[in-house]
Design a protein around this motif. Structure first.
Motif, mmCIF file in Angstrom:
data_model
loop_
_atom_site.group_PDB
_atom_site.id
_atom_site.type_symbol
_atom_site.label_atom_id
_atom_site.label_comp_id
_atom_site.label_asym_id
_atom_site.label_seq_id
_atom_site.Cartn_x
_atom_site.Cartn_y
_atom_site.Cartn_z
ATOM 1 N N PRO A 1 -14.431 -3.573 -46.178
ATOM 2 C CA PRO A 1 -14.141 -3.041 -44.687
ATOM 3 C C PRO A 1 -12.716 -3.681 -44.091
ATOM 4 C CG PRO A 1 -15.983 -4.576 -44.975
ATOM 5 C CD PRO A 1 -15.722 -4.205 -46.239
ATOM 6 N N ALA A 2 -12.551 -4.981 -44.619
ATOM 7 C CA ALA A 2 -11.304 -5.835 -44.039
ATOM 8 C C ALA A 2 -10.214 -5.065 -44.173
ATOM 9 C CB ALA A 2 -11.350 -7.117 -44.647
ATOM 10 N N GLU A 3 -10.024 -3.855 -45.093
ATOM 11 C CA GLU A 3 -8.911 -3.132 -45.355
ATOM 12 C C GLU A 3 -8.848 -2.145 -44.170
ATOM 13 O OE1 GLU A 3 -8.530 -2.013 -49.369
ATOM 14 O OE2 GLU A 3 -8.607 -3.784 -50.195
ATOM 15 N N LEU A 4 -9.827 -1.835 -43.373
ATOM 16 C CA LEU A 4 -9.539 -0.865 -42.127
ATOM 17 C C LEU A 4 -8.933 -1.849 -41.300
ATOM 18 C CD1 LEU A 4 -13.207 0.650 -42.587
ATOM 19 C CD2 LEU A 4 -10.854 1.650 -43.125
ATOM 20 N N LYS A 5 -7.504 -2.245 -41.325
ATOM 21 C CA LYS A 5 -6.871 -3.009 -40.426
ATOM 22 C C LYS A 5 -6.615 -2.074 -39.150
ATOM 23 C CE LYS A 5 -4.600 -5.858 -44.081
ATOM 24 N NZ LYS A 5 -3.501 -6.428 -44.804
ATOM 25 N N SER A 6 -6.069 -0.973 -39.701
ATOM 26 C CA SER A 6 -5.721 -0.242 -38.055
ATOM 27 C C SER A 6 -6.817 0.184 -37.329
ATOM 28 C CB SER A 6 -5.123 1.034 -38.535
ATOM 29 O OG SER A 6 -3.717 1.076 -39.242
ATOM 30 N N LEU A 7 -7.946 0.641 -37.979
ATOM 31 C CA LEU A 7 -9.293 0.732 -37.046
ATOM 32 C C LEU A 7 -9.798 -0.572 -36.454
ATOM 33 C CD1 LEU A 7 -11.500 2.797 -36.199
ATOM 34 C CD2 LEU A 7 -12.604 2.045 -38.403
ATOM 35 N N LEU A 8 -9.791 -1.548 -37.025
ATOM 36 C CA LEU A 8 -10.222 -2.803 -36.625
ATOM 37 C C LEU A 8 -9.472 -3.235 -35.411
ATOM 38 C CD1 LEU A 8 -11.232 -4.670 -39.926
ATOM 39 C CD2 LEU A 8 -12.908 -3.751 -38.141
ATOM 40 N N SER A 9 -8.132 -3.146 -35.552
ATOM 41 C CA SER A 9 -7.075 -3.495 -34.484
ATOM 42 C C SER A 9 -7.214 -2.713 -33.343
ATOM 43 C CB SER A 9 -5.687 -3.442 -35.129
ATOM 44 O OG SER A 9 -4.873 -3.551 -34.154
ATOM 45 N N PHE A 10 -7.543 -1.313 -33.479
ATOM 46 C CA PHE A 10 -7.643 -0.543 -32.281
ATOM 47 C C PHE A 10 -8.932 -0.864 -31.506
ATOM 48 C CE2 PHE A 10 -9.315 3.326 -30.199
ATOM 49 C CZ PHE A 10 -8.092 3.878 -29.619
ATOM 50 N N CYS A 11 -10.131 -0.891 -32.110
ATOM 51 C CA CYS A 11 -11.212 -1.403 -31.636
ATOM 52 C C CYS A 11 -11.081 -2.783 -30.776
ATOM 53 C CB CYS A 11 -12.356 -1.674 -32.662
ATOM 54 S SG CYS A 11 -12.809 0.084 -33.378
ATOM 55 N N ALA A 12 -10.583 -3.646 -31.553
ATOM 56 C CA ALA A 12 -10.452 -5.037 -30.765
ATOM 57 C C ALA A 12 -9.533 -4.843 -29.519
ATOM 58 C CB ALA A 12 -9.939 -6.141 -31.591
ATOM 59 N N ALA A 13 -8.384 -4.260 -29.496
ATOM 60 C CA ALA A 13 -7.524 -4.181 -28.524
ATOM 61 C C ALA A 13 -8.081 -3.198 -27.257
ATOM 62 C CB ALA A 13 -6.205 -3.248 -28.863
ATOM 63 N N ASN A 14 -9.140 -2.419 -27.646
ATOM 64 C CA ASN A 14 -9.634 -1.342 -26.761
ATOM 65 C C ASN A 14 -11.274 -1.715 -26.356
ATOM 66 O OD1 ASN A 14 -7.648 0.633 -25.926
ATOM 67 N ND2 ASN A 14 -7.637 0.560 -28.090
ATOM 68 N N ASN A 15 -11.624 -3.068 -26.679
ATOM 69 C CA ASN A 15 -12.851 -3.302 -26.488
ATOM 70 C C ASN A 15 -14.054 -2.342 -26.952
ATOM 71 O OD1 ASN A 15 -12.212 -5.972 -24.986
ATOM 72 N ND2 ASN A 15 -11.521 -4.618 -23.366
ATOM 73 N N LEU A 16 -13.873 -2.009 -28.037
ATOM 74 C CA LEU A 16 -14.869 -1.268 -28.480
ATOM 75 C C LEU A 16 -15.744 -1.817 -29.570
ATOM 76 C CD1 LEU A 16 -12.930 2.346 -29.548
ATOM 77 C CD2 LEU A 16 -14.618 1.835 -27.731
ATOM 78 N N GLU A 17 -16.796 -1.989 -29.659
ATOM 79 C CA GLU A 17 -17.814 -2.765 -30.409
ATOM 80 C C GLU A 17 -18.095 -2.209 -31.663
ATOM 81 O OE1 GLU A 17 -20.949 -3.831 -28.087
ATOM 82 O OE2 GLU A 17 -19.876 -5.168 -26.562
ATOM 83 N N GLN A 18 -18.021 -0.852 -31.939
ATOM 84 C CA GLN A 18 -18.601 0.178 -32.926
ATOM 85 C C GLN A 18 -17.591 1.049 -33.361
ATOM 86 O OE1 GLN A 18 -22.112 1.470 -32.559
ATOM 87 N NE2 GLN A 18 -21.703 2.384 -30.227
ATOM 88 N N ALA A 19 -17.469 1.671 -34.596
ATOM 89 C CA ALA A 19 -16.923 2.779 -34.937
ATOM 90 C C ALA A 19 -17.446 3.463 -36.239
ATOM 91 C CB ALA A 19 -15.232 2.159 -35.298
ATOM 92 N N VAL A 20 -16.937 4.691 -36.389
ATOM 93 C CA VAL A 20 -17.569 5.279 -37.509
ATOM 94 C C VAL A 20 -16.379 5.496 -38.640
ATOM 95 C CG1 VAL A 20 -18.336 7.610 -38.286
ATOM 96 C CG2 VAL A 20 -19.169 6.584 -36.174
ATOM 97 N N VAL A 21 -16.918 5.179 -39.970
ATOM 98 C CA VAL A 21 -15.955 5.605 -41.157
ATOM 99 C C VAL A 21 -16.502 6.555 -41.894
ATOM 100 C CG1 VAL A 21 -14.538 4.395 -43.049
ATOM 101 C CG2 VAL A 21 -15.234 3.134 -40.886
ATOM 102 N N THR A 22 -15.888 7.584 -42.404
ATOM 103 C CA THR A 22 -16.428 8.428 -43.442
ATOM 104 C C THR A 22 -16.206 8.239 -44.792
ATOM 105 O OG1 THR A 22 -14.783 9.856 -43.424
ATOM 106 C CG2 THR A 22 -16.264 10.341 -41.816
ATOM 107 N N THR A 23 -17.252 8.531 -45.698
ATOM 108 C CA THR A 23 -17.025 8.029 -47.291
ATOM 109 C C THR A 23 -17.236 9.489 -48.060
ATOM 110 O OG1 THR A 23 -19.617 7.558 -47.252
ATOM 111 C CG2 THR A 23 -17.933 5.790 -46.482
#
Length: 484
Positions: free
Chosen positions: A419-441
């Protein structure tokens, strides 16, 4: 003297043929044996709500089941006890109706059935685009016969929408029947046993997910949906699936690009339009700019490209998705955007069916997911892109323009393990105070926390199903609120 180019009796005989329930009280078994599209549950209330004095316009791409939905609607009216001799179905493309006005046809229906009083009728005009100035005729009928519900359908979607908007203000209610959602595909093929409600929840329990009981089998059907699943007729026909190009390209794409009045949008070079669409189809889900499109298309003028894109959008072949940045800022000048096919099987028809290991499968899975979101006309999903990252799908609060959710669409299990490789998603969530996100597999499901962000992993096929299913639920609620 007859008002028709053929004898009045010949026209009346054709009307009797098209309306067998005038005698039998029943719709032909050919139609009743077909499973209704789930969208019928949204369309039917608009037809029977006589408190609103408007004609209902059923529009959408070719071959998505509009005519069948009209017959299923007739069946519903008969089952509710409406007078079968006050329900008329008229296919405007029928040669004996040539040059006849809608009012002339309605008058002859009343004369043929002996139900002369113009009250309590339900009149269906199919393929309305074959009548010149249909919008003027229809508006006149709505004004002249307040006790009659008029319902029309048409496949020349771009022209239909343009004329409806121009001439039908306050007189027409539009209803878009899109290509099949994955939810409807599962419903029509009776495959609901492949899924069950999941304990996973999203958005404080607002959206329930599903578990795939046989992920391998579900993914097989998901791939089949991607390649062939946009059209009801195709999912039931192995012969069409063996040569989708012949059916979809010739009967759906070519007729839209060559016949459905592109001249309304100032398009003279149809071949140029066709080439642009093919290029977009091959690259569905990629980011474009008018500058890049102009270069790729051999120097076509940017204003001309704008008209082409406007037409393809109005014809329900493509959708533009606009861009924001990692802080969800709105750009004053929109220069870049993504373009998606409204139905992934269009790509398979133009080129070839895709496999699970194809280099383009990621982009086509993304197209399949976005095609479900496109059915929500009250939401405009965006994507975020900035110099060091990108997030595939985000939703903004329409009042504050702050991000509400984010989704990363992957056809891979890699990020479930890393999950740590989802750098863009994690960065976006942190910058916009989002506590959760969805990732498809591909087939992994579960919840993991990384850098303080709760990541909900769900197979892409399941997520595609969920978006389509919840879209119908929310549409039904909105239509119910409107009618009440």
């Amino acid at each position: 003297m007859s008002l028709f180019p053929f004898s009045e009796e010949l026209v009346a005989e054709r009307l009797r043929f098209e309306n067998p329930w005038w005698v039998s009280g029943e719709v032909e078994q050919y139609y009743t044996d077909m499973s209704p599209r789930l969208y019928k549950e949204l369309f039917y209330p608009l037809v029977v709500d006589l408190t609103v004095r408007r004609a209902v316009i059923l529009m959408g791409p070719r071959r998505v089941g509009k005519t069948v939905m009209l017959f299923h609607t007739v069946q519903g009216l008969l089952e509710e006890g409406h007078d079968p001799q006050k329900i008329a179905f008229i296919s405007i493309e029928t040669p004996v109706y040539t040059n006849a006005s809608l009012e002339q046809l309605f008058t002859l229906c009343r004369k043929t059935t002996g139900k002369e009083e113009p009250k309590g009728w339900f009149v269906f005009f199919d393929e309305i685009q074959y009548l010149k100035d249909w919008e003027r005729h229809l508006k006149s009928l709505v004004d002249s016969y307040p006790g009659v519900r008029f319902i029309v359908s048409g496949s020349a979607a771009a022209a239909l929408r343009l004329k409806s908007t121009e001439s039908g203000a306050g007189r027409f209610t539009e209803f878009l029947l899109p290509p099949l959602t994955f939810n409807e595909y599962i419903h029509l093929l009776d495959l609901k046993m492949l899924l069950r409600p999941s304990r996973l929840e999203w958005g404080a329990g607002a959206t329930g997910f599903y578990d795939a009981l046989d992920t391998g089998k579900l993914n097989e059907h998901f791939l089949n949906y991607i390649n062939f699943g946009g059209y009801p007729e195709v999912i039931f026909s192995k012969s069409i699936q063996s040569d989708p190009g012949r059916y979809i390209r010739s009967d759906i794409i070519d007729k839209v690009l060559l016949r459905d009045l592109p001249s309304l949008y100032g398009i003279k070079d149809v071949q140029e339009l066709n080439s642009l669409f093919s290029m977009i189809a091959w690259n569905s889900g990629q980011e474009f700019s008018l500058e890049e499109l102009s270069k790729r298309s051999g120097g076509v003028d940017k204003n001309t490209l704008k008209r082409y894109i406007e037409y393809l959008d109005a014809a329900f072949l493509i959708r533009k998705v606009h861009r924001t940045d990692n802080n969800a800022k709105r750009f004053k000048r929109v220069t870049h955007f993504k373009i998606y096919l409204t139905n992934p099987s269009l790509r398979s028809a133009l080129f070839a069916p895709i496999s699970m290991s194809d280099d383009h499968i990621g982009a086509i899975v993304e197209t399949a997911v976005l095609s479900q979101w496109m059915h929500r006309d009250w939401i405009q999903p965006l994507y975020a892109r900035w110099p060091r990252g990108e997030v595939d799908l985000i939703g903004l609060d329409q009042r504050t323009f702050k991000p509400l959710w984010a989704v990363e669409i992957k056809w891979s299990n890699r990020y479930f393990e890393r999950p740590a490789e989802l750098k863009s998603l994690l960065s976006f969530c942190a910058a916009n105070n989002l506590e959760q996100a969805v990732v498809t597999t591909i087939d992994k499901q579960g919840i993991k926390e990384c850098q303080g962000i709760k990541l909900t992993y769900i197979p892409a096929a399941v997520y595609t199903y969920v978006v389509g299913k919840n879209t119908l639920v929310q549409k039904e609620m909105r239509i119910g609120q409107r009618i009440v």
